[in-house]
Motif scaffolding. Structure first.
Motif, PDB file in Angstrom:
ATOM      1  N   ILE A 110      -9.358  -0.140  12.802  1.00 26.95           N
ATOM      2  CA  ILE A 110      -9.812   0.806  11.775  1.00 26.95           C
ATOM      3  C   ILE A 110      -9.328   0.364  10.400  1.00 26.95           C
ATOM      4  O   ILE A 110     -10.066   0.437   9.412  1.00 26.95           O
ATOM      5  N   ALA A 111      -8.082  -0.108  10.316  1.00 28.96           N
ATOM      6  CA  ALA A 111      -7.505  -0.516   9.026  1.00 28.96           C
ATOM      7  C   ALA A 111      -8.298  -1.656   8.385  1.00 28.96           C
ATOM      8  O   ALA A 111      -8.410  -1.732   7.159  1.00 28.96           O
ATOM      9  N   LYS A 112      -8.860  -2.548   9.223  1.00 30.48           N
ATOM     10  CA  LYS A 112      -9.630  -3.674   8.693  1.00 30.48           C
ATOM     11  C   LYS A 112     -10.900  -3.213   7.962  1.00 30.48           C
ATOM     12  O   LYS A 112     -11.423  -3.927   7.114  1.00 30.48           O
ATOM     13  N   LYS A 113     -11.392  -2.040   8.314  1.00 36.68           N
ATOM     14  CA  LYS A 113     -12.629  -1.534   7.717  1.00 36.68           C
ATOM     15  C   LYS A 113     -12.384  -0.662   6.479  1.00 36.68           C
ATOM     16  O   LYS A 113     -13.322  -0.259   5.808  1.00 36.68           O
ATOM     17  N   LEU A 114     -11.124  -0.390   6.199  1.00 42.03           N
ATOM     18  CA  LEU A 114     -10.795   0.443   5.045  1.00 42.03           C
ATOM     19  C   LEU A 114     -10.912  -0.359   3.754  1.00 42.03           C
ATOM     20  O   LEU A 114     -10.757  -1.581   3.761  1.00 42.03           O
ATOM     21  N   PRO A 115     -11.177   0.312   2.618  1.00 42.13           N
ATOM     22  CA  PRO A 115     -11.151  -0.407   1.341  1.00 42.13           C
ATOM     23  C   PRO A 115      -9.756  -0.969   1.085  1.00 42.13           C
ATOM     24  O   PRO A 115      -8.766  -0.368   1.518  1.00 42.13           O
ATOM     25  N   PRO A 116      -9.662  -2.124   0.411  1.00 39.35           N
ATOM     26  CA  PRO A 116      -8.337  -2.680   0.109  1.00 39.35           C
ATOM     27  C   PRO A 116      -7.500  -1.689  -0.697  1.00 39.35           C
ATOM     28  O   PRO A 116      -8.035  -0.824  -1.391  1.00 39.35           O
ATOM     29  N   LYS A 117      -6.206  -1.825  -0.611  1.00 42.98           N
ATOM     30  CA  LYS A 117      -5.320  -0.898  -1.322  1.00 42.98           C
ATOM     31  C   LYS A 117      -5.594  -0.892  -2.822  1.00 42.98           C
ATOM     32  O   LYS A 117      -5.558   0.156  -3.467  1.00 42.98           O
ATOM     33  N   HIS A 118      -5.907  -2.084  -3.389  1.00 41.29           N
ATOM     34  CA  HIS A 118      -6.101  -2.158  -4.834  1.00 41.29           C
ATOM     35  C   HIS A 118      -7.480  -1.644  -5.273  1.00 41.29           C
ATOM     36  O   HIS A 118      -7.757  -1.559  -6.457  1.00 41.29           O
ATOM     37  N   LYS A 119      -8.335  -1.314  -4.303  1.00 35.55           N
ATOM     38  CA  LYS A 119      -9.662  -0.799  -4.636  1.00 35.55           C
ATOM     39  C   LYS A 119      -9.862   0.608  -4.079  1.00 35.55           C
ATOM     40  O   LYS A 119     -10.875   0.933  -3.493  1.00 35.55           O
ATOM     41  N   GLY A 120      -8.864   1.440  -4.280  1.00 39.71           N
ATOM     42  CA  GLY A 120      -8.983   2.844  -3.899  1.00 39.71           C
ATOM     43  C   GLY A 120      -8.523   3.174  -2.506  1.00 39.71           C
ATOM     44  O   GLY A 120      -8.705   4.301  -2.051  1.00 39.71           O
ATOM     45  N   GLY A 121      -7.912   2.216  -1.785  1.00 39.74           N
ATOM     46  CA  GLY A 121      -7.576   2.439  -0.386  1.00 39.74           C
ATOM     47  C   GLY A 121      -6.152   2.843  -0.093  1.00 39.74           C
ATOM     48  O   GLY A 121      -5.760   2.923   1.075  1.00 39.74           O
ATOM     49  N   ILE A 122      -5.352   3.115  -1.122  1.00 37.53           N
ATOM     50  CA  ILE A 122      -3.921   3.377  -0.887  1.00 37.53           C
ATOM     51  C   ILE A 122      -3.718   4.587   0.020  1.00 37.53           C
ATOM     52  O   ILE A 122      -2.947   4.542   0.988  1.00 37.53           O
ATOM     53  N   ALA A 123      -4.397   5.694  -0.246  1.00 41.05           N
ATOM     54  CA  ALA A 123      -4.200   6.911   0.553  1.00 41.05           C
ATOM     55  C   ALA A 123      -4.633   6.693   1.997  1.00 41.05           C
ATOM     56  O   ALA A 123      -3.943   7.134   2.933  1.00 41.05           O
ATOM     57  N   ALA A 124      -5.753   6.012   2.207  1.00 43.59           N
ATOM     58  CA  ALA A 124      -6.246   5.777   3.565  1.00 43.59           C
ATOM     59  C   ALA A 124      -5.273   4.899   4.358  1.00 43.59           C
ATOM     60  O   ALA A 124      -4.990   5.174   5.531  1.00 43.59           O
ATOM     61  N   HIS A 125      -4.744   3.859   3.721  1.00 41.93           N
ATOM     62  CA  HIS A 125      -3.787   2.992   4.417  1.00 41.93           C
ATOM     63  C   HIS A 125      -2.482   3.739   4.700  1.00 41.93           C
ATOM     64  O   HIS A 125      -1.847   3.517   5.746  1.00 41.93           O
ATOM     65  N   SER A 126      -2.094   4.627   3.794  1.00 35.91           N
ATOM     66  CA  SER A 126      -0.902   5.446   4.034  1.00 35.91           C
ATOM     67  C   SER A 126      -1.131   6.392   5.205  1.00 35.91           C
ATOM     68  O   SER A 126      -0.219   6.643   6.010  1.00 35.91           O
ATOM     69  N   ALA A 127      -2.352   6.933   5.292  1.00 44.12           N
ATOM     70  CA  ALA A 127      -2.682   7.838   6.401  1.00 44.12           C
ATOM     71  C   ALA A 127      -2.591   7.112   7.744  1.00 44.12           C
ATOM     72  O   ALA A 127      -2.086   7.659   8.732  1.00 44.12           O
ATOM     73  N   ILE A 128      -3.080   5.857   7.787  1.00 44.57           N
ATOM     74  CA  ILE A 128      -2.972   5.048   9.007  1.00 44.57           C
ATOM     75  C   ILE A 128      -1.497   4.861   9.380  1.00 44.57           C
ATOM     76  O   ILE A 128      -1.115   4.972  10.557  1.00 44.57           O
ATOM     77  N   SER A 129      -0.671   4.581   8.379  1.00 42.41           N
ATOM     78  CA  SER A 129       0.763   4.386   8.645  1.00 42.41           C
ATOM     79  C   SER A 129       1.389   5.652   9.223  1.00 42.41           C
ATOM     80  O   SER A 129       2.218   5.589  10.141  1.00 42.41           O
ATOM     81  N   ALA A 130       0.980   6.811   8.682  1.00 42.98           N
ATOM     82  CA  ALA A 130       1.520   8.074   9.179  1.00 42.98           C
ATOM     83  C   ALA A 130       1.050   8.346  10.606  1.00 42.98           C
ATOM     84  O   ALA A 130       1.832   8.813  11.453  1.00 42.98           O
ATOM     85  N   ILE A 131      -0.218   8.062  10.886  1.00 40.25           N
ATOM     86  CA  ILE A 131      -0.747   8.267  12.240  1.00 40.25           C
ATOM     87  C   ILE A 131      -0.057   7.328  13.234  1.00 40.25           C
ATOM     88  O   ILE A 131       0.253   7.713  14.370  1.00 40.25           O
ATOM     89  N   ARG A 132       0.208   6.096  12.813  1.00 43.74           N
ATOM     90  CA  ARG A 132       0.957   5.165  13.685  1.00 43.74           C
ATOM     91  C   ARG A 132       2.323   5.774  14.066  1.00 43.74           C
ATOM     92  O   ARG A 132       2.806   5.610  15.200  1.00 43.74           O
ATOM     93  N   ALA A 133       2.923   6.456  13.104  1.00 44.73           N
ATOM     94  CA  ALA A 133       4.244   7.034  13.374  1.00 44.73           C
ATOM     95  C   ALA A 133       4.180   8.094  14.469  1.00 44.73           C
ATOM     96  O   ALA A 133       5.180   8.353  15.158  1.00 44.73           O
TER      97      ALA A 133
END
Length: 650
Positions: A110-133
């Motif tokens: 799923i993370a591979k399909k998210l927008p890059p962090k520098h192109k608006g993807g910071i919150a989505a990548h953070s959400a993945i990190s939280a779900i991993r936890a």
């Protein structure tokens, strides 16, 4: 049945708090939790029940919500051992380490399909990190600690989050009509239309734009909808397009076959404008030519009632000139602009344009209609291009000057588009131009008196000192009008991407090289100057656009900076995580940098008016505040003396 459920925090640059990222995976599994959290979408009652997000829903009058809740609480109490069934005690990885590895793979994919962090993807990548936890940490409490740390980091430090939250509130402020109609009086026909959508509406012009507007009205259950065109063939094409799009809605399960059939029955195609006589609202959407629009409004005023709302879809023309074609005794106050963006059935933005005649009742009525057809309406004043297209003029001008002035190579069409898309724009300026039609831009420049007269060969009478015919010749000499002709700034091939995929063009490169060479000879440049970097390309094109936004505010064409932001977010593909052009200038560029750059460009090009820094921009820099704060403090409504007092208190 109308209830909605979801965790939409990612849409405003955050992640769900209060355990949302820890409880949901325990409730519905990691994959489904990722879908709900990362999309920020809302679920209807059926989906929420099917997923197990909710236990029950009240869908009839047999019991109240309170009674249903008590019934389920009694069930829970009867089952006993409540603590063991609480989500904080549930385990995500019931299969142990094998499940942990499996869930990591799900998150990786799923993370591979998210927008890059520098192109608006910071919150989505953070959400993945939280779900991993939720499945990688030994306890619920440790997962909660990860969620809390990520949440506060996003809230306090993320510029993307600030941009998204600004966009969220700007959208709601632009749409807000609360209390606007309380003291307004409407004729019974208008009041009935606004409440019931019944009474008859008309669209003049069955082209792509007119058909899209008609479809938007039909989808919102307006009935009947008359589609008028003076060409039988054009009318058939328009009606056929509407029915085809309705069938697409059916195939995508947005509506049923029965609903599509009912909607189609509300469409009345006609070549006779007299058929609009009973309509309560009419929208004109013909070719962008002032004399043609004036002729239509003049005829309409003698066909429809004096209280019928008359709207023009003009994108640039003087609305006062259009309204004045209505005789003075025929109620010019009911005339306004309703500028849709193409394709009208898809794009959410509508500029609601007021003329000097437009009444408050008319503005409120158009705002209401805009909301009913599920669009975002922004009220703007009357000037050349209104807000969006007025600001886009320096944007589209500078993108071409970069070629002539040798600041990018002859292959720079893709280079410029890539730079703007890397910035976050939905599409690059040349792709946008090809999509809209380069002939449309040429026609607008011709209407403004800028292009060379094809008969006399003389330059247009209103041409500024700094002008290039590079884009004009692309249309007149090469016929490269855009995607519809399979050639514009790019080439297109129907076999590649359904004819929409841009392919760099050798012919365009040669055309650019010719102009670049002529510029070097004219200015006696021994060699081409240093090429601009991607960042410099973005600034060169966007800074004059923002400067024009400041001038629009000076002239009260827009009510507030956030309205300009909404127009660019919904109408021009501006990245929502950057908040809009005015927010970007305040928070990322910084106004002193913007002012210094514009001053430098104006020194280089003294006859280019859009490089002249705005007085409002200078005022904000002198006061040391952003334009957003300037308006929030109400300084735009104060005298210079009051502003100095306010400044002393900062």
């Amino acid at each position: 049945k109308s209830s909605k459920f979801g965790l939409p925090e990612v849409n405003i640059g955050l992640i769900p708090g209060a355990g949302g990222t820890q409880r949901l995976p325990r409730l519905i599994g990691v994959k489904r939790a990722c879908d709900i959290v990362l999309s920020g979408r809302m679920m209807n009652v059926k989906e929420a029940l099917d997923l197990g997000v909710i236990d029950a829903a009240v869908v009839n009058n047999k019991e109240s919500v309170e009674e249903c809740a008590i019934r389920w609480a009694e069930y829970a109490a009867a089952l006993g051992n409540i603590k063991s069934r609480q989500l904080c005690h549930a385990v995500v990885n019931k299969g142990g380490s094998a499940d942990i590895a499996k869930n990591h793979k799900i998150c990786d994919a799923i993370a591979k399909k998210l927008p890059p962090k520098h192109k608006g993807g910071i919150a989505a990548h953070s959400a993945i990190s939280a779900i991993r936890a939720s499945f990688s940490k030994p306890s619920f409490e440790e997962g909660m600690a990860v969620e809390e740390e990520l949440f506060w980091d996003l809230l306090l430090t993320s510029q993307q989050g600030r941009g998204l939250r600004h966009a969220f509130f700007a959208d709601r402020l632009a749409r807000n009509t609360s209390g606007g109609g309380k003291n307004l009086k409407f004729p019974p026909r208008i009041e009935s239309l606004l409440k019931t959508k019944v009474g008859g509406v008309g669209v003049i012009g069955a082209g792509t734009m007119g058909s899209g507007i008609a479809l938007s009205l039909l989808r919102a259950n307006y009935s009947p909808v008359y589609l008028v065109d003076n060409s039988e063939e054009g009318l058939k094409r328009g009606a056929s397009l509407i029915k085809s799009l309705l069938q697409t809605d059916v195939s995508k399960k947005r509506i049923t076959t029965e609903q599509a059939s009912k909607i189609s029955e509300s469409l009345i195609p006609t070549t006779n404008m007299q058929d609009l006589s009973a309509c309560v609202l009419v929208i004109e959407a013909v070719f962008e030519k002032l004399s043609l629009k004036q002729s239509i409004f003049s005829k309409l005023s003698s066909i429809v009632s004096d209280d019928t709302l008359l709207l023009s879809n003009t994108s640039t023309l003087d609305l006062n000139a259009i309204a004045s074609s209505i005789p003075p005794n025929k109620n010019r106050a009911r005339c306004a602009g309703m500028h849709f963006f193409s394709p009208a059935h898809v794009m959410k933005l509508v500029e609601i344009v007021t003329s000097s005649y437009t009444s408050p009742e008319m503005i409120y009525a158009v705002q209401t209609v805009t909301q009913q057809i599920r669009k975002v309406g922004v009220v703007v004043g009357n000037c050349d291009g209104f807000v969006g297209n007025r600001m886009v003029f320096p944007y589209t001008s500078e993108m071409v000057f970069l070629f002539e002035e040798n600041l990018v190579s002859e292959k720079g069409v893709k280079e410029i588009d890539d730079a703007l898309m890397e910035f976050g724009m939905a599409i690059g300026p040349f792709i946008m131009s090809d999509l809209a039609g380069n002939d449309i831009g040429y026609a607008i420049r011709r209407e403004k008196g800028l292009v060379r007269d094809p008969k006399t060969g003389l330059p247009g009478p209103n041409r500024p000192g700094r002008y290039t015919e590079l884009a004009d010749e692309l249309v007149t000499k090469y016929g490269r009008v855009g995607q519809k002709a399979l050639k514009g700034w790019y080439d297109y091939d129907r076999k590649i991407g359904k004819g929409r995929a841009p392919i760099p063009s050798k012919e365009v490169e040669q055309h650019i090289a010719k102009y670049a060479s002529a510029f070097r000879k004219k200015n006696m440049l021994p060699s081409p100057p240093k090429k601009l970097s991607k960042e410099e390309i973005v600034n060169r094109i966007l800074f004059p656009l923002v400067n024009e936004g400041f001038k629009i505010l000076e002239e009260n064409i827009a009510q507030r900076p956030s309205d300009i932001d909404v127009i660019y977010l919904y109408g021009y593909g501006w990245p929502n995580w950057r908040g809009g052009p005015m927010f970007w200038a305040d928070n990322e560029v910084k106004l002193p940098t913007l002012l210094r750059t514009l001053e430098d460009l104006h020194r280089q090009h003294p006859d280019t008016i859009y490089f002249v820094p705005s007085k409002l921009l200078r005022k904000c820099v002198d006061m040391g505040i952003g334009v957003g704060e300037y308006y929030e403090r109400g300084l735009n409504k104060q005298s210079d003396k009051d502003k100095q007092v306010a400044l002393s208190k900062l």
